[in-house]
Enzyme design. Structure first.
Site, PDB file in Angstrom:
ATOM      1  CB  SER A 195      25.993  22.418 -11.596  1.00 43.48           C
ATOM      2  OG  SER A 195      24.633  22.687 -11.852  1.00 43.48           O
ATOM      3  NE  ARG A 199      24.792  21.756  -5.856  1.00 47.89           N
ATOM      4  CZ  ARG A 199      24.169  22.022  -6.985  1.00 47.89           C
ATOM      5  NH1 ARG A 199      23.281  21.165  -7.470  1.00 47.89           N
ATOM      6  NH2 ARG A 199      24.416  23.114  -7.642  1.00 47.89           N
ATOM      7  CG  ASN A 203      27.810  16.918  -1.431  1.00 43.47           C
ATOM      8  OD1 ASN A 203      28.212  17.290  -0.353  1.00 43.47           O
ATOM      9  ND2 ASN A 203      27.524  17.755  -2.410  1.00 43.47           N
TER      10      ASN A 203
END
Lengths: 272, 156
Positions: A195, A199, A203
Site C-alpha cells: 500500500s 499509494r 498518485n
C-alpha cells in the site's frame, strides 16, 4: 516536442512519455532514467542539507539555515508524535524520506515536453524525469522500510517474541487461532509495503498522466489549425492549474510516505 | 507493471541516503540546534541571575546607606557633645585660673602689707629708740642700758 518528429497519434505520445530508458534484458533491466534522476534528486536534497549543516552556526541562523532547521524541527516533531522512543535513527530516516520523495515528486512540475526536448537533444528518446512514477522506486523504498520494520521488530521482541506474536496476535493464543493469526499477520505485513508503494506510485503516476493529457491537448493545438488556438490556450491554463494543485499533492504524498514509514517502524517496537 | 533490477539500485540509493543522513546530516543540524537551545537557556538563566544579584545589591546598598546615615548622625551628635564638653572644660579651667590668680594677687598684697607693716614697725621702733635715746642721753649711760634698749627694740 515529440510531435516535431512528425505526425504522432495520441497513443504514441502517451506511450512515449511513459516508457523508461532501459538497459538490460528481462528482469535484469535497469531503468537508467529512474536511477539517475533518483541520484540527482537525492544528491541535491541531502547535499543541500549537508552543505547547510556543515556550516550550521549555533548563533543566530541565517535564512537558509533557518529554513533547513524548520524542516528538521517539523520532521522531528512529527516523528516524536508517532514514536515516543529514541529518535536517533528514525528521525533522520524520516527526513531522508521526506526530502528525497519530495524532490523526486518535484520533478513532476518540470513541463514534460521540455524535459523530452532536452533529453532528445542529448540523444535519449525515452526519459521519465519522475522516479516516483516508477514502481521500482516506490517499492524499493517501501521494501526497505519493510525490512527495517522486521529488523526493529526482531530487535525489540527477539526472534522468539516475533514468531510468538505472528501466531498469537491479534486474536489470542488459543491453538485454534494460530493459523488465522498467522494468515492475518502475513496479509498485514504484505499490505503495508504494497500500500505504501502503490499509494505514492498511483498518485504520482496519475498526476503525470494528467500532465500528459494536457500536453497532448497542446500537441493538438500544434497540429490542428482550426481549433488550435483555443485548445492551446486551454491546455496552457489547465496545465498551469494542475501544476499548482500538484504542488499540494507532491508535498502531501512525501509527508504521508514519511509518516506511514514512521508509524510502521513504531508499530514494530510495540508489544502485543 | 514492470518490476526489474532497478528496484535493487533504488533500494541501495535509498539506503545510502539514509546512512548519510543518519551519520552526518542529522547529527550536525541537531547538534547546532541543541547547542543554540542550550546557549539561549544559559543566557536566560544568566539574565535572571543578574537581575536577582542586582536586586540583592540594591538591597545591600540601601542597608549600607542607612547604616552610614545613622553612623554619621551618631558622629555628629558625639562631636556636638564633645564640643559642649570642651567649652565646659575651658570655662572651668578659665574660672580656676582666675581664682588662682586672684588668690596669688591677694597673697602678694598681704605679703606687701606685712612687709610694709614690718618696715613701718622697724622705723617706728628706731624713731622711738632714737627719741628715747635723745631723752635719756643726759641721764642714762647708753652702754649701761644697751641691753634694755635692745629688748625694747625687739618688743616694738
Amino acid at each position: 516536442m515529440a510531435s516535431e518528429h512528425g505526425p504522432q497519434s495520441a497513443g504514441e505520445y502517451i506511450g512515449h512519455h511513459l516508457t523508461n530508458l532501459r538497459v538490460g534484458e528481462g528482469f535484469w533491466t535497469f531503468n537508467l532514467d529512474t536511477i539517475i534522476m533518483g541520484w540527482i534528486t537525492g544528491i541535491i536534497a541531502i547535499g543541500a542539507f549537508y552543505l547547510i549543516a556543515r556550516k550550521a552556526t549555533t548563533g543566530v541562523p541565517g535564512r537558509v539555515q533557518g529554513f533547513i532547521e524548520l524542516i528538521v524541527e517539523f520532521v522531528d516533531e512529527t516523528v516524536k508524535g508517532v514514536f515516543p522512543g529514541d529518535r536517533k535513527f528514525l528521525a533522520p530516516l524520516a527526513l531522508t524520506i521526506f526530502v528525497w520523495v519530495f524532490m523526486m515528486n518535484l520533478m513532476d512540475l518540470l513541463p514534460i515536453d521540455w524535459v523530452a526536448k532536452v533529453t532528445e537533444t542529448g540523444g535519449l528518446h525515452n526519459w521519465k524525469p519522475v522516479p516516483t512514477t516508477d514502481l521500482n522506486t516506490t517499492f524499493a523504498m517501501s521494501l526497505t522500510i519493510f525490512l527495517l520494520t522486521i529488523f526493529f521488530s526482531l530487535k525489540a521482541k527477539g526472534a522468539g517474541g516475533f514468531v510468538h506474536e505472528l501466531f498469537t496476535a491479534p486474536f489470542g493464543g488459543h491453538p485454534v487461532l494460530w493459523i488465522p493469526n498467522l494468515v492475518l499477520n502475513i496479509i498485514e505485513y504484505l499490505a503495508k509495503p504494497v500500500s505504501l508503494a502503490m499509494r505514492l506510485f498511483g498518485n504520482m503516476y496519475a498526476g503525470e498522466l494528467i500532465f500528459m493529457l494536457l500536453g497532448l491537448l497542446g500537441t493538438i493545438a500544434a497540429t490542428n489549425s482550426a481549433g488550435g488556438l483555443m485548445a492551446g490556450a486551454a491546455a496552457g491554463v489547465l496545465y498551469w492549474g494542475w501544476a499548482v494543485f500538484h504542488i499540494l499533492i507532491i508535498l502531501l504524498q512525501a509527508f504521508i510516505f514519511m509518516v506511514l514509514s514512521c508509524v510502521y517502524i513504531a508499530m514494530a517496537h510495540e508489544h502485543h | 507493471m514492470n518490476i526489474n533490477a532497478t528496484l535493487f539500485v533504488q533500494a541501495l540509493s535509498f539506503a545510502a541516503l539514509i546512512w548519510f543522513t543518519v551519520k552526518f546530516v542529522w547529527p550536525m543540524i541537531t547538534t547546532a540546534m541543541d547547542e543554540r537551545a542550550r546557549r539561549i537557556s544559559d543566557g536566560l538563566a544568566a539574565a535572571e541571575a543578574g537581575r536577582q544579584s542586582l536586586e540583592r545589591s540594591a538591597k545591600e546598598v540601601n542597608v549600607a546607606i542607612n547604616d552610614a546615615r545613622s553612623r554619621a548622625a551618631e558622629i555628629v551628635a558625639q562631636a556636638e557633645k564633645r564640643g559642649a564638653q570642651l567649652v565646659e572644660e575651658a570655662k572651668a579651667a578659665g574660672r580656676a585660673e582666675a581664682d588662682r590668680e586672684r588668690a596669688a594677687a591677694k597673697a602678694e598684697i598681704e605679703q606687701e602689707i606685712a612687709r610694709a607693716r614690718e618696715e613701718l614697725r622697724a622705723q617706728v621702733a628706731s624713731l622711738v629708740v632714737s627719741g628715747a635715746e635723745k631723752i635719756l642721753r643726759r641721764e642714762v649711760d647708753s652702754r649701761a642700758h644697751a641691753d634694755m634698749l635692745d629688748a625694747i627694740k625687739q618688743q616694738l
